[in-house]
Design a protein around this motif. Structure first.
Motif, mmCIF file in Angstrom:
data_model
loop_
_atom_site.group_PDB
_atom_site.id
_atom_site.type_symbol
_atom_site.label_atom_id
_atom_site.label_comp_id
_atom_site.label_asym_id
_atom_site.label_seq_id
_atom_site.Cartn_x
_atom_site.Cartn_y
_atom_site.Cartn_z
ATOM 1 N N VAL A 156 -8.749 20.112 -7.042
ATOM 2 C CA VAL A 156 -9.195 20.159 -8.440
ATOM 3 C C VAL A 156 -10.716 20.119 -8.512
ATOM 4 O O VAL A 156 -11.339 20.841 -9.299
ATOM 5 N N ARG A 157 -11.313 19.258 -7.663
ATOM 6 C CA ARG A 157 -12.772 19.145 -7.653
ATOM 7 C C ARG A 157 -13.417 20.462 -7.222
ATOM 8 O O ARG A 157 -14.399 20.913 -7.828
ATOM 9 N N LYS A 158 -12.856 21.106 -6.187
ATOM 10 C CA LYS A 158 -13.398 22.386 -5.732
ATOM 11 C C LYS A 158 -13.231 23.453 -6.812
ATOM 12 O O LYS A 158 -14.122 24.278 -7.027
ATOM 13 N N GLU A 159 -12.068 23.419 -7.473
ATOM 14 C CA GLU A 159 -11.835 24.389 -8.540
ATOM 15 C C GLU A 159 -12.825 24.185 -9.680
ATOM 16 O O GLU A 159 -13.357 25.150 -10.235
ATOM 17 N N LYS A 160 -13.089 22.910 -10.004
ATOM 18 C CA LYS A 160 -14.050 22.615 -11.065
ATOM 19 C C LYS A 160 -15.452 23.060 -10.654
ATOM 20 O O LYS A 160 -16.196 23.628 -11.461
ATOM 21 N N GLU A 161 -15.807 22.785 -9.383
ATOM 22 C CA GLU A 161 -17.124 23.205 -8.903
ATOM 23 C C GLU A 161 -17.261 24.720 -8.984
ATOM 24 O O GLU A 161 -18.304 25.237 -9.404
ATOM 25 N N PHE A 162 -16.186 25.433 -8.577
ATOM 26 C CA PHE A 162 -16.213 26.894 -8.643
ATOM 27 C C PHE A 162 -16.349 27.361 -10.091
ATOM 28 O O PHE A 162 -17.147 28.256 -10.397
ATOM 29 N N THR A 163 -15.559 26.719 -10.982
ATOM 30 C CA THR A 163 -15.617 27.084 -12.399
ATOM 31 C C THR A 163 -17.010 26.842 -12.965
ATOM 32 O O THR A 163 -17.553 27.674 -13.706
ATOM 33 N N ASP A 164 -17.597 25.681 -12.608
ATOM 34 C CA ASP A 164 -18.946 25.369 -13.093
ATOM 35 C C ASP A 164 -19.960 26.391 -12.595
ATOM 36 O O ASP A 164 -20.859 26.810 -13.338
ATOM 37 N N PHE A 188 0.827 -1.208 0.000
ATOM 38 C CA PHE A 188 0.000 0.000 0.000
ATOM 39 C C PHE A 188 0.859 1.254 0.000
ATOM 40 O O PHE A 188 2.031 1.232 0.378
ATOM 41 N N ARG A 189 0.244 2.339 -0.446
ATOM 42 C CA ARG A 189 0.908 3.643 -0.436
ATOM 43 C C ARG A 189 -0.060 4.701 0.078
ATOM 44 O O ARG A 189 -1.269 4.621 -0.146
ATOM 45 N N ASP A 190 0.489 5.671 0.765
ATOM 46 C CA ASP A 190 -0.296 6.789 1.292
ATOM 47 C C ASP A 190 -0.653 7.719 0.131
ATOM 48 O O ASP A 190 0.223 8.218 -0.576
ATOM 49 N N ILE A 191 -1.955 7.940 -0.080
ATOM 50 C CA ILE A 191 -2.388 8.810 -1.182
ATOM 51 C C ILE A 191 -3.057 10.075 -0.648
ATOM 52 O O ILE A 191 -3.892 10.674 -1.321
ATOM 53 N N SER A 192 -2.661 10.481 0.566
ATOM 54 C CA SER A 192 -3.250 11.688 1.162
ATOM 55 C C SER A 192 -3.020 12.906 0.278
ATOM 56 O O SER A 192 -3.942 13.699 0.034
ATOM 57 N N ASP A 193 -1.776 13.070 -0.210
ATOM 58 C CA ASP A 193 -1.471 14.232 -1.057
ATOM 59 C C ASP A 193 -2.312 14.203 -2.324
ATOM 60 O O ASP A 193 -2.831 15.237 -2.765
ATOM 61 N N ARG A 194 -2.429 13.011 -2.925
ATOM 62 C CA ARG A 194 -3.209 12.903 -4.156
ATOM 63 C C ARG A 194 -4.672 13.232 -3.901
ATOM 64 O O ARG A 194 -5.319 13.913 -4.698
ATOM 65 N N LYS A 195 -5.192 12.760 -2.762
ATOM 66 C CA LYS A 195 -6.584 13.041 -2.414
ATOM 67 C C LYS A 195 -6.799 14.540 -2.214
ATOM 68 O O LYS A 195 -7.825 15.094 -2.625
ATOM 69 N N GLN A 196 -5.824 15.194 -1.573
ATOM 70 C CA GLN A 196 -5.941 16.639 -1.368
ATOM 71 C C GLN A 196 -5.916 17.373 -2.703
ATOM 72 O O GLN A 196 -6.668 18.330 -2.918
ATOM 73 N N GLN A 197 -5.042 16.905 -3.607
ATOM 74 C CA GLN A 197 -4.980 17.517 -4.932
ATOM 75 C C GLN A 197 -6.281 17.289 -5.691
ATOM 76 O O GLN A 197 -6.793 18.201 -6.351
ATOM 77 N N GLU A 198 -6.813 16.062 -5.591
ATOM 78 C CA GLU A 198 -8.081 15.767 -6.260
ATOM 79 C C GLU A 198 -9.201 16.635 -5.703
ATOM 80 O O GLU A 198 -10.053 17.125 -6.451
ATOM 81 N N GLN A 199 -9.189 16.823 -4.370
ATOM 82 C CA GLN A 199 -10.216 17.659 -3.748
ATOM 83 C C GLN A 199 -10.077 19.108 -4.207
ATOM 84 O O GLN A 199 -11.078 19.781 -4.484
#
Length: 435
Positions: free
Chosen positions: A241-249, A228-239
């Motif tokens: 990006v998701r917030k940025e997309k929501e804002f853009t939408d 296994f690998r810690d994907i905390s950073d990736r999850k934060q980046q995805e979040q």
């Protein structure tokens, strides 16, 4: 050991073997598989003793082992380091068994060798991978017991290996729907690939990407591996990006008009939600179509022309009549700009409904035209009155101000006073006798 047709069994056996005399450890016979394994010829090997294939540092260890060895029974002599003719070292698993020959009055030893160098290298590589992998690795029992954890796993969880093994699955993995589904899948298929939530020593949850499989070890025990690998950073980046997309939408959908993206073929890649209100079609059913499908037939030929123009020029503004939901039409002012992104060409722009503006412009133009007509009529009437005044047979004039200056005077008046250019002059300047 009694084997029928021993010579055939020995000579043609794929297992490397030789026979040695336990009294002086000299070699009595050697089979072809043994010759191939070590690279010596048969004559060379028959001149050897049991010690000649060992590196020097292994000889004392072998002598001590031989002193304690029971030569009258089948024996598993373990794994030994040996050296081939070309200098390469190999590791062999040795099995011995006493053999006798009719013409001999004492017992010899049949030694069978299995080259396990590759297996040991694999095991060594696995051990190195386990210890030095940057990914967390745990060896577990499928029932939830944790048997081993590497240093990366300890670092991710903030625990020592002992703490991890003492906690077991219940103290390391969050009990949630993800865990239930993972255990069910691994139970049914023997493996699982996906995401779980692990628990750090301080209590916070760690999202991990995990691969787990069930296997049976050499002792016949069921075990499971977890990488296994810690994907905390990736999850934060995805979040993010998701917030940025929501804002853009939100921004795009709050625009008063249409927002669109086309590919270089002129097909719709994206429309904001305003398109659904305008065209009465869900956005997902607009994507992939030509914008000409939503344009009034009179302007449909204009769409490919403008697309070609913006791809060539980089920017365009134009007006097109679109077909709205319910069969109505509206005039839209569009701007379009060519965009190069990730080696792809797009057209991005907005469209604003200017139907009311156009109607107001038409009404204003009509009023301006009417005013122009009225002005021309007034000018014509004025010119006619001016002409009638000028040609009147009786002298007429108009003066103003305290100084009594001429504003207008007709032809008959100018003839009476005998002057033409009297406008702006005082009366006493034109008619001196008047004081």
């Amino acid at each position: 050991m009694e084997i029928k047709h021993f010579d055939q069994f020995f000579s043609n056996n794929p297992i490397p073997m030789w026979i040695y005399d336990p009294r002086d450890y000299s070699i009595k016979d050697v089979n072809q598989s043994m010759v191939r394994l070590y690279g010596y010829n048969r004559e060379e090997m028959l001149s050897f003793t049991l010690f000649d294939l060992r590196p020097e540092e292994e000889v004392p260890k072998l002598k001590k082992h031989l002193e304690q060895m029971d030569h009258d029974r089948l024996g598993d002599e373990g794994v030994w380091k040996q050296q081939k003719k070309n200098g390469d070292f190999i590791y062999v698993h040795v099995i011995t068994n006493p053999v006798t020959f009719e013409e001999e009055d004492h017992t010899y030893q049949l030694a069978m060798y299995k080259d396990i160098t590759s297996e040991l290298n694999t095991q060594l590589n696995n051990d190195m991978l386990f210890k030095h992998s940057l990914e967390g690795i745990m060896l577990t029992n499928p029932n939830g017991e944790i048997l081993q954890a590497n240093s990366a796993a300890c670092e991710i969880l903030g625990m020592t290996e002992q703490e991890i093994t003492e906690c077991g699955r219940e103290g390391v993995v969050a009990k949630d729907q993800k865990l239930e589904e993972a255990l069910k899948q691994r139970s049914e298929t023997g493996r699982f690939i996906g995401e779980l939530n692990f628990i750090h020593k301080d209590g916070h949850k760690i999202p991990v990407e995990l691969t787990s499989s069930v296997f049976v070890n050499f002792a016949g025990e069921r075990r499971s591996s977890l990488i296994f690998r810690d994907i905390s950073d990736r999850k934060q980046q995805e979040q993010a990006v998701r917030k940025e997309k929501e804002f853009t939408d939100i921004v795009l959908n709050s625009l008063p008009g249409l927002f669109y993206i086309l590919n270089k073929e002129g097909k719709v890649v994206q429309f904001n939600d305003r398109a659904t209100e305008v065209f009465g079609v869900p956005v997902e059913k607009i994507v992939g179509r030509s914008p000409a499908d939503f344009v009034h037939e009179a302007d449909q030929g204009k769409v490919p022309e403008e697309i070609e123009a913006v791809l060539e020029e980089g920017y365009r503004e134009f007006e097109i009549t679109v077909e709205k939901a319910g069969g109505n039409t509206a005039i839209y002012h569009f701007n379009a700009e060519r965009l190069e992104l990730n080696d792809q060409t797009f057209i991005i722009g907005t469209g604003l409904d200017i139907t009311e503006k156009k109607e107001l412009e038409e009404r204003l133009n009509l009023l301006l035209e009417q005013e122009q007509v009225q002005r021309k009529k007034a000018e014509a009437d004025r010119d006619k009155l001016k002409e009638m005044f000028e040609e009147a047979p009786s002298p007429k004039c108009m003066i103003e101000g305290p100084q009594l200056r001429y504003v207008i005077a007709n032809k008959a008046y100018r003839e009476v006073v005998g002057q033409e250019n009297i406008i702006g002059k005082r009366v006493d300047e034109v008619v001196p006798e008047v004081e």
